[in-house]
Design a protein around this motif. Sequence first.
Motif, short mmCIF file in Angstrom:
data_model
loop_
_atom_site.label_atom_id
_atom_site.label_comp_id
_atom_site.label_asym_id
_atom_site.label_seq_id
_atom_site.Cartn_x
_atom_site.Cartn_y
_atom_site.Cartn_z
N VAL A 124 -39.72 -141.23 7.15
CA VAL A 124 -38.72 -141.49 8.18
C VAL A 124 -37.31 -141.66 7.59
O VAL A 124 -36.33 -141.31 8.24
N ILE A 125 -37.20 -142.16 6.38
CA ILE A 125 -35.88 -142.36 5.78
C ILE A 125 -35.13 -141.04 5.68
O ILE A 125 -33.91 -140.99 5.84
N ASN A 126 -35.85 -139.94 5.46
CA ASN A 126 -35.21 -138.62 5.38
C ASN A 126 -34.64 -138.20 6.73
O ASN A 126 -33.61 -137.53 6.78
N TYR A 127 -35.32 -138.56 7.80
CA TYR A 127 -34.84 -138.23 9.15
C TYR A 127 -33.62 -139.05 9.51
O TYR A 127 -32.71 -138.56 10.17
N LEU A 128 -33.61 -140.31 9.11
CA LEU A 128 -32.48 -141.18 9.45
C LEU A 128 -31.20 -140.76 8.72
O LEU A 128 -30.11 -141.04 9.18
N LYS A 129 -31.37 -140.07 7.60
CA LYS A 129 -30.21 -139.61 6.82
C LYS A 129 -29.76 -138.21 7.22
O LYS A 129 -28.84 -137.68 6.62
N SER A 130 -30.43 -137.60 8.19
CA SER A 130 -30.09 -136.23 8.57
C SER A 130 -29.74 -136.16 10.06
O SER A 130 -29.78 -137.16 10.76
N ASN A 131 -29.42 -134.98 10.51
CA ASN A 131 -29.10 -134.74 11.92
C ASN A 131 -30.28 -134.09 12.63
O ASN A 131 -30.15 -133.00 13.18
N THR A 132 -31.41 -134.71 12.64
CA THR A 132 -32.60 -134.18 13.27
C THR A 132 -32.56 -134.46 14.77
O THR A 132 -32.23 -135.57 15.18
N ASP A 133 -32.91 -133.47 15.57
CA ASP A 133 -32.94 -133.69 17.01
C ASP A 133 -34.23 -134.43 17.40
O ASP A 133 -35.21 -134.42 16.67
N LYS A 134 -34.18 -135.07 18.55
CA LYS A 134 -35.29 -135.92 19.01
C LYS A 134 -36.59 -135.15 19.18
O LYS A 134 -37.66 -135.64 18.84
N SER A 135 -36.53 -133.94 19.72
CA SER A 135 -37.77 -133.20 19.98
C SER A 135 -38.47 -132.82 18.67
O SER A 135 -39.69 -132.88 18.57
N LYS A 136 -37.72 -132.43 17.64
CA LYS A 136 -38.33 -132.11 16.34
C LYS A 136 -38.94 -133.37 15.73
O LYS A 136 -40.04 -133.34 15.18
N PHE A 137 -38.22 -134.48 15.81
CA PHE A 137 -38.72 -135.74 15.28
C PHE A 137 -40.02 -136.14 15.97
O PHE A 137 -41.01 -136.49 15.32
N GLN A 138 -40.04 -136.07 17.31
CA GLN A 138 -41.25 -136.42 18.06
C GLN A 138 -42.41 -135.52 17.69
O GLN A 138 -43.54 -135.99 17.52
N ARG A 139 -42.15 -134.23 17.55
CA ARG A 139 -43.20 -133.29 17.16
C ARG A 139 -43.76 -133.64 15.79
O ARG A 139 -44.97 -133.68 15.59
N ASP A 140 -42.88 -133.92 14.83
CA ASP A 140 -43.31 -134.25 13.48
C ASP A 140 -44.10 -135.56 13.44
O ASP A 140 -45.10 -135.66 12.73
N VAL A 141 -43.67 -136.55 14.21
CA VAL A 141 -44.42 -137.81 14.29
C VAL A 141 -45.81 -137.55 14.86
O VAL A 141 -46.82 -138.03 14.34
N ARG A 142 -45.89 -136.78 15.93
CA ARG A 142 -47.16 -136.47 16.57
C ARG A 142 -48.11 -135.78 15.58
O ARG A 142 -49.28 -136.11 15.48
N ILE A 143 -47.59 -134.81 14.83
CA ILE A 143 -48.41 -134.10 13.84
C ILE A 143 -48.95 -135.07 12.80
O ILE A 143 -50.14 -135.04 12.45
N GLN A 144 -48.08 -135.94 12.29
CA GLN A 144 -48.51 -136.89 11.26
C GLN A 144 -49.57 -137.86 11.78
O GLN A 144 -50.54 -138.15 11.09
N LEU A 145 -49.41 -138.33 13.00
CA LEU A 145 -50.40 -139.25 13.58
C LEU A 145 -51.71 -138.53 13.87
O LEU A 145 -52.79 -139.13 13.75
N ASN A 146 -51.64 -137.26 14.21
CA ASN A 146 -52.86 -136.47 14.42
C ASN A 146 -53.68 -136.36 13.14
O ASN A 146 -54.90 -136.34 13.19
N TYR A 147 -53.01 -136.28 11.99
CA TYR A 147 -53.73 -136.22 10.71
C TYR A 147 -54.64 -137.42 10.53
O TYR A 147 -55.68 -137.33 9.90
N ASP A 148 -54.25 -138.56 11.09
CA ASP A 148 -55.05 -139.78 10.96
C ASP A 148 -55.93 -140.04 12.19
O ASP A 148 -56.48 -141.11 12.34
N GLY A 149 -56.01 -139.06 13.09
CA GLY A 149 -56.91 -139.18 14.22
C GLY A 149 -56.31 -139.78 15.48
O GLY A 149 -57.02 -140.01 16.45
N TYR A 150 -55.02 -140.03 15.50
CA TYR A 150 -54.37 -140.56 16.69
C TYR A 150 -53.95 -139.38 17.57
O TYR A 150 -52.94 -138.73 17.31
N GLU A 151 -54.73 -139.11 18.60
CA GLU A 151 -54.48 -137.97 19.49
C GLU A 151 -53.56 -138.37 20.63
O GLU A 151 -53.70 -139.45 21.20
#
Length: 97
Positions: free
Chosen positions: A53-80
């Motif tokens: 997350v520190i990399n996202y806070l230091k960049s100009n990432t849009d909300k939809s890309k951030f949400q998508r990336d969070v969702r993907i990461q949580l899916n890796y651990d079984g959070y659907e």
Amino acid sequence: MEKRKDILVDDSNELEFINGDFAVGNSDIQHIDHIIIAQKGEYKQTPQMGLGVINYLKSNTDKSKFQRDVRIQLNYDGYENPNIDLSEGFERLKIEI
């Protein structure tokens, strides 16, 4: 999804103890926190896991890309289908599983 139990850590990531033994309890929030903070490659068993997350806070990432990336990461651990709320900005991220 069934709630997960694990050894607990405090806000400083120090082990919690109860009566001289490891504290064990619901660890879903703890798992999510660790996934969000970790960089890719920090989990040996799943090297693609870790948002960094520190990399996202230091960049100009849009909300939809951030949400998508969070969702993907949580899916890796079984959070659907986590509910990711950025209505109050990146610093006040809310995740419901």
